[in-house]
Design a protein around this motif. Sequence first.
Motif, PDB file in Angstrom:
ATOM      1  N   ASN B 114       0.853  -1.180   0.000  1.00 10.72           N
ATOM      2  CA  ASN B 114       0.000   0.000   0.000  1.00 10.72           C
ATOM      3  C   ASN B 114       0.888   1.229   0.000  1.00 10.72           C
ATOM      4  OD1 ASN B 114      -2.387  -1.344   0.050  1.00 10.72           O
ATOM      5  ND2 ASN B 114      -2.512  -1.392   2.276  1.00 10.72           N
ATOM      6  N   LEU B 115       0.774   2.020  -1.013  1.00 12.54           N
ATOM      7  CA  LEU B 115       1.596   3.222  -1.087  1.00 12.54           C
ATOM      8  C   LEU B 115       0.730   4.458  -0.953  1.00 12.54           C
ATOM      9  CD1 LEU B 115       4.068   2.316  -3.963  1.00 12.54           C
ATOM     10  CD2 LEU B 115       4.541   2.385  -1.520  1.00 12.54           C
ATOM     11  N   PRO B 116       1.330   5.564  -0.536  1.00 12.74           N
ATOM     12  CA  PRO B 116       0.566   6.814  -0.469  1.00 12.74           C
ATOM     13  C   PRO B 116       0.078   7.218  -1.857  1.00 12.74           C
ATOM     14  CG  PRO B 116       2.656   7.020   0.670  1.00 12.74           C
ATOM     15  CD  PRO B 116       2.689   5.716  -0.048  1.00 12.74           C
ATOM     16  N   ASP B 117      -0.828   8.150  -1.901  1.00  9.02           N
ATOM     17  CA  ASP B 117      -1.391   8.604  -3.164  1.00  9.02           C
ATOM     18  C   ASP B 117      -0.312   9.070  -4.127  1.00  9.02           C
ATOM     19  OD1 ASP B 117      -3.835   8.050  -2.237  1.00  9.02           O
ATOM     20  OD2 ASP B 117      -4.467  10.124  -1.887  1.00  9.02           O
ATOM     21  N   ASN B 118      -0.489   8.727  -5.372  1.00 10.48           N
ATOM     22  CA  ASN B 118       0.386   9.187  -6.441  1.00 10.48           C
ATOM     23  C   ASN B 118       1.770   8.565  -6.442  1.00 10.48           C
ATOM     24  OD1 ASN B 118      -0.986  10.845  -8.263  1.00 10.48           O
ATOM     25  ND2 ASN B 118      -1.107  12.467  -6.726  1.00 10.48           N
ATOM     26  N   PHE B 119       1.973   7.575  -5.605  1.00 14.75           N
ATOM     27  CA  PHE B 119       3.213   6.809  -5.696  1.00 14.75           C
ATOM     28  C   PHE B 119       2.925   5.550  -6.505  1.00 14.75           C
ATOM     29  CE2 PHE B 119       6.460   8.461  -2.733  1.00 14.75           C
ATOM     30  CZ  PHE B 119       5.744   9.490  -2.150  1.00 14.75           C
ATOM     31  N   THR B 120       3.757   5.291  -7.517  1.00 18.35           N
ATOM     32  CA  THR B 120       3.580   4.054  -8.280  1.00 18.35           C
ATOM     33  C   THR B 120       4.825   3.195  -8.158  1.00 18.35           C
ATOM     34  OG1 THR B 120       4.113   5.450 -10.172  1.00 18.35           O
ATOM     35  CG2 THR B 120       1.869   4.662  -9.997  1.00 18.35           C
ATOM     36  N   ALA B 121       4.629   1.935  -7.855  1.00 17.58           N
ATOM     37  CA  ALA B 121       5.737   1.015  -7.635  1.00 17.58           C
ATOM     38  C   ALA B 121       6.135   0.318  -8.920  1.00 17.58           C
ATOM     39  CB  ALA B 121       5.351  -0.011  -6.586  1.00 17.58           C
ATOM     40  N   GLU B 122       7.437   0.164  -9.098  1.00 20.72           N
ATOM     41  CA  GLU B 122       7.919  -0.584 -10.255  1.00 20.72           C
ATOM     42  C   GLU B 122       8.702  -1.812  -9.806  1.00 20.72           C
ATOM     43  OE1 GLU B 122      10.245   2.339 -12.176  1.00 20.72           O
ATOM     44  OE2 GLU B 122       8.565   3.246 -13.243  1.00 20.72           O
ATOM     45  N   ASP B 123       9.277  -1.680  -8.625  1.00 16.33           N
ATOM     46  CA  ASP B 123      10.200  -2.724  -8.180  1.00 16.33           C
ATOM     47  C   ASP B 123      10.231  -2.714  -6.657  1.00 16.33           C
ATOM     48  OD1 ASP B 123      12.079  -4.670  -8.185  1.00 16.33           O
ATOM     49  OD2 ASP B 123      13.765  -3.343  -8.617  1.00 16.33           O
ATOM     50  N   VAL B 124      10.368  -3.889  -6.098  1.00 20.56           N
ATOM     51  CA  VAL B 124      10.422  -3.984  -4.648  1.00 20.56           C
ATOM     52  C   VAL B 124      11.636  -4.798  -4.245  1.00 20.56           C
ATOM     53  CG1 VAL B 124       9.224  -4.702  -2.570  1.00 20.56           C
ATOM     54  CG2 VAL B 124       7.913  -3.926  -4.524  1.00 20.56           C
ATOM     55  N   ASN B 125      12.347  -4.329  -3.271  1.00 16.73           N
ATOM     56  CA  ASN B 125      13.528  -5.033  -2.802  1.00 16.73           C
ATOM     57  C   ASN B 125      13.432  -5.214  -1.298  1.00 16.73           C
ATOM     58  OD1 ASN B 125      16.048  -6.231  -2.865  1.00 16.73           O
ATOM     59  ND2 ASN B 125      17.113  -4.296  -2.527  1.00 16.73           N
ATOM     60  N   LEU B 126      13.343  -6.451  -0.874  1.00 14.09           N
ATOM     61  CA  LEU B 126      13.194  -6.738   0.547  1.00 14.09           C
ATOM     62  C   LEU B 126      14.321  -7.651   1.011  1.00 14.09           C
ATOM     63  CD1 LEU B 126      11.771  -6.770   3.232  1.00 14.09           C
ATOM     64  CD2 LEU B 126      10.108  -8.363   2.318  1.00 14.09           C
ATOM     65  N   VAL B 127      15.142  -7.133   1.886  1.00 10.68           N
ATOM     66  CA  VAL B 127      16.265  -7.900   2.394  1.00 10.68           C
ATOM     67  C   VAL B 127      16.156  -8.015   3.910  1.00 10.68           C
ATOM     68  CG1 VAL B 127      18.763  -8.079   2.599  1.00 10.68           C
ATOM     69  CG2 VAL B 127      17.762  -7.110   0.538  1.00 10.68           C
ATOM     70  N   VAL B 128      16.185  -9.241   4.388  1.00  9.16           N
ATOM     71  CA  VAL B 128      16.186  -9.474   5.821  1.00  9.16           C
ATOM     72  C   VAL B 128      17.599  -9.857   6.228  1.00  9.16           C
ATOM     73  CG1 VAL B 128      15.212 -10.820   7.697  1.00  9.16           C
ATOM     74  CG2 VAL B 128      13.812 -10.275   5.713  1.00  9.16           C
ATOM     75  N   LYS B 129      18.090  -9.194   7.262  1.00 10.09           N
ATOM     76  CA  LYS B 129      19.413  -9.545   7.769  1.00 10.09           C
ATOM     77  C   LYS B 129      19.270 -10.313   9.064  1.00 10.09           C
ATOM     78  CE  LYS B 129      21.660  -5.602   5.741  1.00 10.09           C
ATOM     79  NZ  LYS B 129      22.285  -4.316   5.975  1.00 10.09           N
ATOM     80  N   GLY B 130      20.172 -11.224   9.294  1.00  9.72           N
ATOM     81  CA  GLY B 130      20.118 -12.007  10.517  1.00  9.72           C
ATOM     82  C   GLY B 130      21.051 -13.190  10.427  1.00  9.72           C
ATOM     83  N   ILE B 131      20.673 -14.267  11.079  1.00  9.16           N
ATOM     84  CA  ILE B 131      21.499 -15.472  11.088  1.00  9.16           C
ATOM     85  C   ILE B 131      20.780 -16.570  10.315  1.00  9.16           C
ATOM     86  CG2 ILE B 131      22.771 -17.088  12.539  1.00  9.16           C
ATOM     87  CD1 ILE B 131      23.649 -14.296  13.076  1.00  9.16           C
ATOM     88  N   CYS B 132      21.490 -17.184   9.392  1.00  7.45           N
ATOM     89  CA  CYS B 132      20.865 -18.202   8.560  1.00  7.45           C
ATOM     90  C   CYS B 132      20.837 -19.557   9.271  1.00  7.45           C
ATOM     91  CB  CYS B 132      21.592 -18.331   7.235  1.00  7.45           C
ATOM     92  SG  CYS B 132      23.187 -19.141   7.332  1.00  7.45           S
ATOM     93  N   ASP B 133      20.189 -20.497   8.640  1.00 13.64           N
ATOM     94  CA  ASP B 133      19.996 -21.801   9.281  1.00 13.64           C
ATOM     95  C   ASP B 133      21.312 -22.503   9.567  1.00 13.64           C
ATOM     96  OD1 ASP B 133      20.440 -21.997   6.601  1.00 13.64           O
ATOM     97  OD2 ASP B 133      19.035 -23.646   6.251  1.00 13.64           O
ATOM     98  N   LYS B 134      22.243 -22.401   8.633  1.00 14.72           N
ATOM     99  CA  LYS B 134      23.519 -23.093   8.824  1.00 14.72           C
ATOM    100  C   LYS B 134      24.278 -22.543  10.027  1.00 14.72           C
ATOM    101  CE  LYS B 134      23.881 -23.383   3.948  1.00 14.72           C
ATOM    102  NZ  LYS B 134      24.408 -22.423   2.974  1.00 14.72           N
ATOM    103  N   CYS B 135      24.239 -21.229  10.187  1.00 15.53           N
ATOM    104  CA  CYS B 135      24.984 -20.601  11.280  1.00 15.53           C
ATOM    105  C   CYS B 135      24.226 -20.695  12.601  1.00 15.53           C
ATOM    106  CB  CYS B 135      25.264 -19.143  10.956  1.00 15.53           C
ATOM    107  SG  CYS B 135      26.362 -18.936   9.554  1.00 15.53           S
ATOM    108  N   ASN B 136      22.992 -21.107  12.561  1.00 12.49           N
ATOM    109  CA  ASN B 136      22.176 -21.125  13.779  1.00 12.49           C
ATOM    110  C   ASN B 136      22.245 -22.465  14.508  1.00 12.49           C
ATOM    111  OD1 ASN B 136      20.877 -19.036  15.009  1.00 12.49           O
ATOM    112  ND2 ASN B 136      19.288 -18.878  13.450  1.00 12.49           N
ATOM    113  N   ASP B 137      23.078 -23.366  14.006  1.00 18.17           N
ATOM    114  CA  ASP B 137      23.132 -24.690  14.638  1.00 18.17           C
ATOM    115  C   ASP B 137      23.905 -24.655  15.950  1.00 18.17           C
ATOM    116  OD1 ASP B 137      21.601 -25.846  12.761  1.00 18.17           O
ATOM    117  OD2 ASP B 137      23.249 -26.476  11.470  1.00 18.17           O
TER     118      ASP B 137
END
Lengths: 137, 137
Positions: B114-137
């Motif tokens: 959901n974007l504010p009025d008059n904003f149009t999306a072309e591309d979305v980039n979502l990056v989550v940082k943290g610890i991955c499964d391999k490193c969480n053992d």
Amino acid sequence: MTAIEQFLEQKNIRPTAMRILVYQFLDTKEIAVGLTAIEHAFDKAERTTLYRTLKTFEEKGVVHQIDDGTGTTKYALCEAGCNCDVEQDLHLHFHCTKCNETTCLTDHKIQPMNLPDNFTAEDVNLVVKGICDKCND
Amino acid sequence: MTAIEQFLEQKNIRPTAMRILVYQFLDTKEIAVGLTAIEHAFDKAERTTLYRTLKTFEEKGVVHQIDDGTGTTKYALCEAGCNCDVEQDLHLHFHCTKCNETTCLTDHKIQPMNLPDNFTAEDVNLVVKGICDKCND
DNA sequence: GACTAAATGCACTACCGTTGCATAAACTTA
DNA sequence: TAAGTTTATGCAACGGTAGTGCATTTAGTC
């Protein structure tokens, strides 16, 4: 002592002339700005000083860093009560590909993520690229 | 003619030796890799060639770029039927701060914003940082 | 085999982030 | 207030990545 000075001291930052100027500059901007942009805004500014100013600002919770995918890190003032560290408080950022400006959409919080097993999240960065309201007229 | 050669030709890419190698390398990797990582994988590789190889791969829809916030752009093979251009197809990426690896979580699509009025999306980039499964053992 | 177009290799530029070190400014305390 | 100490600033420089221009090689075409 001005309000800005008071604010900085309260955040444990010595209110030097440069820092006040940088703060004021960020305050007038609605958008997130990069180091080079700030550098150009004050012609007699020293790149390193600005860099370190922003770094301390970030450490003390005055600004937050934004990576909008353009390759250059941008900075924006934290809002009153903003707690960038806390995952719940993360909002999304919008990068306009036309005017090249990055806006904080502070009202648009990021919902908690469902991650695969054994993945733990510490930080979330969500950037939407497109055309902003000003360029869409 | 191997399957890879066929695949590349079908994508309108000349299957040169270098390109096949790069493709194979990316195929073995579950994670997104940067230019330098690929460069180190083949010791006699030329940086520019790899750079341009990845660029053509991206243009032809073989790989997609990922900006995981580390400052270096990473690349990962598109899955069969992946349409990175289309907004609905965007998945999230996970960057592990411990092993420094970036994983495509292709199963985790990004919901429309959901974007504010008059904003149009072309591309979305979502990056989550943290610890991955391999490193969480 | 000659011609043409594309791919590669090499050199080089530009930009950003970052650090080390010397100097200047601001606080502290005697 | 003067001496001493911490902190901020200015200057120079390094390192890494993205990107480009041009000459050369390789691969397709006729």
